[in-house]
Design a protein around this motif. Structure first.
Motif, PDB file in Angstrom:
ATOM      1  N   ARG A   1       0.851  -1.186   0.000  1.00 42.77           N
ATOM      2  CA  ARG A   1       0.000   0.000   0.000  1.00 42.77           C
ATOM      3  C   ARG A   1       0.888   1.237   0.000  1.00 42.77           C
ATOM      4  NH1 ARG A   1      -5.413   1.633   2.462  1.00 42.77           N
ATOM      5  NH2 ARG A   1      -5.210   3.869   2.885  1.00 42.77           N
TER       6      ARG A   1
ATOM      7  N   ASP B   1       0.435   5.538   0.151  1.00 44.88           N
ATOM      8  CA  ASP B   1      -0.413   6.713   0.310  1.00 44.88           C
ATOM      9  C   ASP B   1       0.424   7.959   0.045  1.00 44.88           C
ATOM     10  OD1 ASP B   1      -3.162   5.867   1.663  1.00 44.88           O
ATOM     11  OD2 ASP B   1      -1.585   4.631   2.550  1.00 44.88           O
TER      12      ASP B   1
ATOM     13  N   THR C   1      -5.803  12.765  -0.198  1.00 44.91           N
ATOM     14  CA  THR C   1      -4.885  11.623  -0.309  1.00 44.91           C
ATOM     15  C   THR C   1      -5.202  10.776  -1.528  1.00 44.91           C
ATOM     16  OG1 THR C   1      -4.715  11.548   2.109  1.00 44.91           O
ATOM     17  CG2 THR C   1      -3.954   9.611   0.903  1.00 44.91           C
TER      18      THR C   1
ATOM     19  N   CYS D   1      -4.401   6.871  -2.839  1.00 43.63           N
ATOM     20  CA  CYS D   1      -3.987   5.589  -2.279  1.00 43.63           C
ATOM     21  C   CYS D   1      -3.892   4.537  -3.381  1.00 43.63           C
ATOM     22  CB  CYS D   1      -4.976   5.131  -1.208  1.00 43.63           C
ATOM     23  SG  CYS D   1      -4.691   3.459  -0.594  1.00 43.63           S
TER      24      CYS D   1
END
Length: 226
Positions: free
Chosen positions: A74, A76, A135, A137
């Protein structure tokens, strides 16, 4: 804060084996998140391809080389920290992006005033809407490894819209110091995120709907277990 968790491996490296190392750490300065935009239209020769990069990122990587199908990652990034056509970054990445055919020509050198104008438009409510969606992601899961290649699903969330694409990528092998580099690239469409690409001169110059996401996560072994 950039973190990495759950990494183990039976692969050998210089110094201690990876089983003797307590986890991994993501190296944020060596990791990378970028969007490459493309041009189209009858007057596209007057337009430019652009490289939009994250100045900072937060990344998590769960990777077990003995059980690679359990891999997840992941990343961000802060929309407010995105840079447009940063000269140093364009120079650093231009050769690789040309080699990978993600751009068709060298990046143009834009004046600072023009770069800032593009950035303001990119952050506006009509595009990334930084005030309401601060944000971006990206998540990788569903990984299946066969030999030196892997397949998986990349989920990208922009403006609160989550879009998923199947992709393939080179499965990483530890380098001499035991570090790993995971590189993934995937195409998406702006309109899937509710973004209308920039257009001028009645569409003669416009940003293509398709853009490419380029992600690199570099991780190194943690401390040696006592």
């Amino acid at each position: 804060m950039t973190t990495v968790a759950g990494a183990q491996s039976s692969s050998a490296a210089a110094g201690p084996s990876l089983e003797e190392l307590d986890g991994w750490r993501v190296e944020a300065p060596e990791s990378f998140f970028a969007v490459v935009t493309h041009k189209e239209g009858v007057a596209s020769g007057l337009a430019h391809e652009h490289l939009i990069v994250a100045q900072t990122l937060e990344a998590q990587l769960e990777l077990d080389l003995a059980d690679p199908d359990a891999t997840t990652a992941r990343v961000d990034v802060s929309v407010a920290d995105l840079l447009v056509d940063d000269p140093a970054t364009n120079v650093e990445w231009q050769a690789e992006l040309l080699r990978r055919e993600l751009i068709s020509e060298a990046f143009a050198t834009l004046k600072e005033k023009e770069r800032q104008k593009i950035r303001r438009s990119m952050l506006s409510r009509k595009q990334l809407d930084v005030e309401n969606h601060p944000t971006i992601c990206a998540e990788l899961d569903g990984v299946v490894v066969e030999g030196d290649r892997a397949a998986g699903t990349l989920h990208l969330e922009i403006r609160g819209q989550r879009v998923s694409r199947e992709l393939t990528f080179a499965w990483p092998s530890p380098s001499a110091d035991g570090s790993l580099r995971v590189d993934v690239t995937q195409s998406f469409e702006f309109t899937d995120f509710g973004i209308k690409p920039y257009s001028a001169l009645l569409g003669a110059i416009r940003v293509a709907d398709t853009f490419d996401v380029v992600i690199r996560v570099v991780a190194r072994p943690g401390r040696e277990v006592d």
